[in-house]
Design an enzyme around this catalytic site. Structure first.
Site, PDB file in Angstrom:
ATOM      1  CD  GLU A 192      -2.538   1.712   0.219  1.00  0.00           C
ATOM      2  OE1 GLU A 192      -2.384   2.858  -0.237  1.00  0.00           O
ATOM      3  OE2 GLU A 192      -3.325   0.886  -0.274  1.00  0.00           O
TER       4      GLU A 192
ATOM      5  N   GLY B 261      -7.410   2.476   2.504  1.00  0.00           N
ATOM      6  CA  GLY B 261      -7.748   2.982   1.182  1.00  0.00           C
ATOM      7  C   GLY B 261      -8.641   4.206   1.212  1.00  0.00           C
TER       8      GLY B 261
ATOM      9  CE  LYS C 150     -21.605   7.758   4.060  1.00  0.00           C
ATOM     10  NZ  LYS C 150     -20.524   8.188   3.176  1.00  0.00           N
TER      11      LYS C 150
ATOM     12  CE1 TYR D  71     -21.312   7.446  -3.032  1.00  0.00           C
ATOM     13  CE2 TYR D  71     -21.825   7.011  -5.323  1.00  0.00           C
ATOM     14  CZ  TYR D  71     -20.972   6.896  -4.243  1.00  0.00           C
ATOM     15  OH  TYR D  71     -19.783   6.232  -4.380  1.00  0.00           O
TER      16      TYR D  71
ATOM     17  CD  GLU E 250     -26.639  15.424 -12.581  1.00  0.00           C
ATOM     18  OE1 GLU E 250     -26.592  14.774 -13.644  1.00  0.00           O
ATOM     19  OE2 GLU E 250     -25.789  15.336 -11.677  1.00  0.00           O
TER      20      GLU E 250
ATOM     21  CB  VAL F 194     -18.635  14.495 -12.707  1.00  0.00           C
ATOM     22  CG1 VAL F 194     -19.101  15.933 -12.648  1.00  0.00           C
ATOM     23  CG2 VAL F 194     -17.113  14.438 -12.886  1.00  0.00           C
TER      24      VAL F 194
ATOM     25  CG  HIS G  68     -44.700  -1.075  18.729  1.00  0.00           C
ATOM     26  ND1 HIS G  68     -45.041  -0.283  17.657  1.00  0.00           N
ATOM     27  CD2 HIS G  68     -45.238  -0.489  19.836  1.00  0.00           C
ATOM     28  CE1 HIS G  68     -45.776   0.732  18.088  1.00  0.00           C
ATOM     29  NE2 HIS G  68     -45.898   0.617  19.413  1.00  0.00           N
TER      30      HIS G  68
END
Length: 468
Positions: free
Chosen positions: A38, A44, A55, A190, A210, A274, A447
């Site tokens: 690597e 990565g 995130k 996304y 877009e 893109v 529930h």
């Protein structure tokens, strides 16, 4: 001239991303002598400059937006002062998560007995690779019985707007030194929308350009409608059906619409999102003369390339470019090298878009099922009728199921709503296990949870809806 030293191993993995490191760990567990090369950081793109840091930024942006909402007056009765943001601390927090995860990958590789070479690989032939150290130390020659290519992908730049300076790739957008006042995002896929929405929540003026006529053009329109509504409500400006011509610091991003009108969008920073392409250059791949499928390396159901003893996994092998696909392929290759009978033929691979609201697609959509000539039924259950969604102030969106009409075999699940990424596991398992609508409908779901919408969608498809 520095003399090359030789290392011999059974498996040589080029690339330490999710696919490569999982393959190496599994091979080590199975007693296969393994070397992993690597050049950048273990983990990565996903762990270092992709899935995980994005995130983290999305979560920080969500928390900041919540604080601002409470300052403006909350129906929950929460009152707070106007928040401020220390973006440098946000980046440090994000980097801390990345460091813990990448450090954990290194520890797991050591535990599995994998030899990690920090350096850049260059393929001489299918059995020989030269590795040059990132700090310029002497070269090593690694000879192997099996060569696994896991080099991943890289962001696509626009010829008129190469990365650098004010033009950001997704990598740049994850580590801002300061927040721009105005950000133009090129691409409403996304990656562009995930980061664009996060920056809008951080208080940045965001405009999205877009070329297609709608956002998330690779997803079905019914699923993306709640995302479109959320974008407009949040103040993100959309220019759909438009092409980008270029950029200059004085005027901003030059855009042309479908009527051939040209105009400029002022911006301090431009995020070009893109798409991504397989990383096929810079490491001697061409010397193998492998069969290609377009831009990516062609593989069979065993992840074998056209050259005996050479395997390929992950983004290098094309769509879907997903970390979890690469991980599963890596495990599959390691077990085959160990003599096990494995194939990589999943019935479905979940795709998750971490926009607000989130989008999940597993298996076939209604349109895809019809296009395949299947007689199918589908039904959706709205979160507006789900108690847990109400308590989370997130009643937008729905869960939808697609099943064969004759035997009720489930072919696909889709969902859009806050937190629906956590339903992806249930969706995938039901398809892999060959579940029918009755199996899900008769399973007792806890529930109150968002997961009840999964059961309710199956019940509705059977004509037995209870809560709608």
């Amino acid at each position: 001239m520095t003399e090359k030293k030789d290392i011999t191993t059974k498996l040589l993995v080029i690339g330490g991303g999710p696919g490569g490191y999982v393959a190496a760990i599994r091979a080590g567990q199975l007693g296969i002598p393994t070397v992993l090369v690597e050049g950048a950081g273990l983990g990565g793109t996903c762990l270092n400059i992709g899935c995980i840091p994005s995130k983290a930024l999305i979560h920080a942006a969500q928390e900041f937006e919540h604080a601002r909402q409470h300052a403006a007056g909350s129906p929950l009765g929460i009152r707070a002062g106007e928040p401020t943001l220390d973006v440098a601390q946000t980046v440090r927090w994000k980097d801390g998560i990345v460091q813990r995860l990448t450090g954990g990958v290194g520890a797991l590789l050591r535990k599995a007995g994998v030899q990690v070479l920090q350096g850049w690989a260059h393929i001489e032939d299918g059995k020989t690779v030269t590795v040059r150290g990132a700090q310029g130390q002497g070269a090593l020659r690694v000879r192997c019985e099996h060569l696994l290519l896991a080099t991943g992908s890289e962001p696509v730049a626009l010829p008129s707007m190469p990365f650098g300076g004010a033009i950001w790739s997704s990598t740049d957008a994850l580590s801002p030194d300061v927040l721009p006042r105005r950000l133009v995002v090129v691409g409403a896929g996304y990656i562009g929308l995930e980061l664009g929405i996060a920056y809008r929540k951080l208080g940045v003026e965001v405009t999205v350009v877009e070329a297609a006529e709608r956002v998330l053009p690779s997803y079905d329109e019914e699923l993306t409608q709640p995302v479109l509504e959320s974008l407009r409500k949040s103040g993100v400006v959309l220019h759909l059906g438009c092409s980008v011509l270029g950029w200059d610091a004085g005027q901003g991003v030059h855009v042309r619409n479908a009527r051939a009108d040209e105009f400029a969008l002022p911006a301090e920073r431009v995020l070009v999102a893109v798409g991504r392409r397989p990383r096929t250059s810079g490491f001697g791949l061409e010397s193998l003369q492998l069969d290609m499928a377009g831009r990516h390396v062609a593989i069979d159901a065993h992840c074998r390339t056209s050259m005996r003893g050479v395997w390929a996994i992950g983004d290098l092998t094309g769509e879907p470019m997903l970390a979890h696909r690469a991980m599963a392929q890596g495990e599959c290759v390691a077990e085959q090298i160990a003599g096990q009978n494995r194939r990589f033929e999943p019935l479905a691979i979940a795709a998750v878009c971490f926009t607000d609201p989130e989008v999940v697609v597993v298996g076939s959509t209604p349109g895809e099922a019809r296009a395949a000539g299947l007689d199918c039924m589908d039904a959706a259950f709205p979160f507006a009728a789900n108690g847990r969604a109400m308590t989370l102030e997130s009643t937008g969106g729905f869960v939808r199921v697609v099943a064969r009409r004759d035997n009720h075999l489930i072919l696909g699940w889709q969902a859009v709503g806050r937190g629906v990424s956590e339903l992806a596991t249930a969706f995938g398992q039901s398809i892999e296990l060959g579940a029918r609508l009755e199996d899900v409908a008769h399973t007792i779901h806890a529930h109150p949870t968002l997961g009840e919408a999964v059961q309710e969608a199956a019940l509705r498809a059977l004509g037995r809806a209870v809560h709608v």
